[in-house]
Motif scaffolding. Structure first.
Motif: not given
Length: 612
Positions: A500-513
């Motif tokens: 869940q932590v990795l999904v949240n952080i990777l999702s935030n990174a995808a939103d950023a780029v």
């Protein structure tokens, strides 16, 4: 006669000495008891303020969400449409029942109410005009209205949240959400202290003493009465002044003496302000038990001094009155034993109260842990909801292929081409296996984890995370660059929660780029001593410096309305803390943000199969 005169002088000296000791001792013991009483009051005050702030934060953003409903936006532009009125009335009634709030209603810009959750009730807001309420004009002018008052129609106290209903032509109405505060007030009953909440004009509007409600502890000046009447905060309720006398003891404690009937009760008051609601919370504790305890302590001290004096006198009379001395000592010993028994009983009572408080705190801690677990699960559901479109595409594509293969197989069988039909069926089975794998990953990610920590292989967690996050990354057009190092890394954690932590952080990174011409996300991991570090960096715009300190706060988000709950990073931060690690964020040189997950390293000697 000389002996009697000498004893009289000694007695007078002892009395003067006792008075000289008793007065400062009484002041000191009273101050000590008041300090302890104030500390208890501060703890209670903190809990009460936290409960009030939590309730306000819980409902604050709901009017903005409700105001975006299509039917409500259509109604404020066409308020005479009876079909829309009925539809919005039923919608508000269902939402009000689901949230457990007091009332929800929609007003036009002239203050008239066109729809309400209580439209079927004996007291309906439909047709009422509340333009005089601050929450109405504040919502139209500053996008948010907040106000505490007694309802002029329902005569029920509540806290009002207002939000504008925006259309392409600007604000056309206001959605108002009324929260009932009676449950919080009810929880204050049955305690040995009093809790009151005071409005800006010094009027008590919440108290565990019903007779204190709508009474002012400050003087009701004409200006205060005029401001209260202008907003009709308390409808037609008669306001009065509570007979209160203020004083401050030498230690700086605020003392309030309240005239209640024929009795005067003195309270020690501790205060905390809630500027966000313009409230003042006071916890009042009766001082009589503390003063009595101080007097008991001084009496014990004087008793000890008296015993010492009697012992000294007995030594002086040892030769002449040996028997009298023994009698005095026996009496003194019996008196001391009684005092010890009384103090022992008092200590036993205090220990019993402490045990009850420990039990209560443990129960509170269990409830907090359960709430935290529910928030973690809510965060995962929110993450799955945000990725639902991409996941739908992942399922629809193989489903369409399965349908095409099945139709072709039917045609091939009809024409007798058995081998070609068999190949189509084999392809259908392969596509079904692909969908099953994706479904299994989603099911494992969505279920609630247990609390057991264990050695977890970082590469295995990432392999189980990628099928969940890949549709989102593919939709942005970014390829994840992974570098876990030459040696497999093991961490002490929980498999599903770390996913869940990795999904949240990777999702935030995808939103950023998402809006970058060349989006890039890189995940690297390495070990330093007994710690393992995982870094996720992107080439997005980075995190603004003004919000770096708040990025892990609950419900804080920079996304638009409806695009996030503001829970993902807060939940991830607490999960990593539960693992004994740390989660940080920083803007990296050049551009982009970098999240670093720090976890305790684990050895690979024994790796359980259960992943939470």
């Amino acid at each position: 006669m000389k002996s009697l005169g000498r004893y009289g002088v000694i007695g007078a000296v002892l009395i003067v000495a006792a008075l000289a000791v008793a007065v400062p001792a009484a002041r000191y013991m009273t101050r000590l008891q008041f300090d302890q009483l104030s500390e208890r009051g501060q703890n209670t005050l903190g809990l009460a303020a936290t409960a009030l702030r939590g309730e306000l934060a819980r409902y604050r953003n709901l009017p903005q969400l409700i105001a975006q409903h299509d039917d409500i936006q259509a109604l404020v532009t066409d308020p005479q449409n009876q079909v829309l009125i009925d539809r919005v009335n039923h919608y508000l009634r269902d939402v009000n029942a689901l949230l457990g709030s007091s009332d929800i209603y929609v007003m036009l810009t002239d203050g008239n109410t066109v729809a309400a959750s209580n439209f079927e009730g004996p007291v309906s807001f439909v047709g009422e005009n509340f333009a005089y309420r601050p929450y109405f004009y504040d919502a139209l002018t500053s996008d948010e209205g907040r106000f505490f008052a007694l309802g002029t129609t329902s005569l029920k106290r509540g806290y009002y949240f207002g939000a504008p209903v925006r259309t392409p032509d600007g604000p056309q109405g206001v959605v108002v959400f009324k929260m009932d505060m009676d449950m919080i007030e009810t929880s204050w009953h049955g305690t040995d202290f009093r809790i009151i909440v005071i409005d800006p004009e010094g009027i008590i509007f919440m108290s565990d003493r019903p007779e204190w409600r709508f009474a002012a502890i400050d003087q009701l000046t004409p200006d205060r009465l005029e401001r209260t009447a202008a907003t009709r905060r308390y409808a037609e309720t008669d306001l009065r002044e509570l007979p209160v006398t203020r004083s401050v003891d030498p230690a700086g404690h605020l003392l309030l003496t309240v005239q209640e009937g024929g009795d005067r009760t003195e309270y020690l008051a501790v205060t905390e302000s809630m500027p966000e609601a313009e409230w003042t919370i006071k916890v009042l504790m009766q001082t009589r038990p503390a003063r009595n305890q101080a007097l008991v302590s001084v009496a014990a001290l004087l008793l000890m001094l008296g015993v010492a004096a009697l012992g000294w006198l007995s030594l002086q009379q040892r030769r002449r009155r040996l028997e009298e001395r023994f009698s005095v000592q026996r009496e003194a010993q019996e008196m001391l034993e009684r005092r010890v028994s009384e103090r022992t009983a008092d200590l036993a009572e205090v220990n019993h109260r402490l045990e009850e408080e420990v039990i209560e705190r443990r129960a509170t801690e269990r409830e907090l842990r359960k709430t935290q677990a529910d928030l973690v699960q809510a965060g995962k559901m929110a993450a799955l909801g945000q990725m639902s479109a991409a996941l739908s595409h992942e399922f629809n594509q193989p489903l369409g292929a399965v349908k095409a293969y099945a139709e072709n197989a039917a045609v091939l069988l009809k024409r007798g081409r058995i081998d070609d039909a068999r190949q189509n069926i084999t392809d259908i089975s392969s596509l079904t296996d692909r969908m099953a794998v994706l479904g299994r990953h989603l099911r494992n990610f969505a279920r609630k984890p247990n609390e057991r920590l264990q050695p977890v292989a970082l590469d295995q967690v990432l392999r189980e995370t990628l099928p969940i996050i890949e549709p989102r990354l593919r939709g942005v057009g970014v390829t994840l660059d992974v570098d876990l190092g030459p040696v497999p890394l093991m961490v002490q954690a929980g498999n599903v929660r770390l996913q869940q932590v990795l999904v949240n952080i990777l999702s935030n990174a995808a939103d950023a780029v998402e809006d970058r011409p060349y989006p890039e996300i890189r995940l690297t991991a390495w070990r330093e001593g007994g710690r393992v570090f995982v870094q996720v960096r992107d080439n997005g715009p980075g995190v603004p410096a003004g919000i770096l300190a708040r990025i892990f706060d609950p419900f804080f988000t920079t996304k638009g309305v409806g695009k996030g709950l503001g829970l993902g990073l807060s939940i991830s931060y607490n999960i990593i803390k539960d693992f004994g690690g740390n989660l940080t964020v920083a803007n990296l040189p050049g551009e982009g943000a970098g999240f670093i997950i720090e976890l305790p390293a684990a050895e690979a000697a024994h790796l359980p199969e259960a992943a939470e």
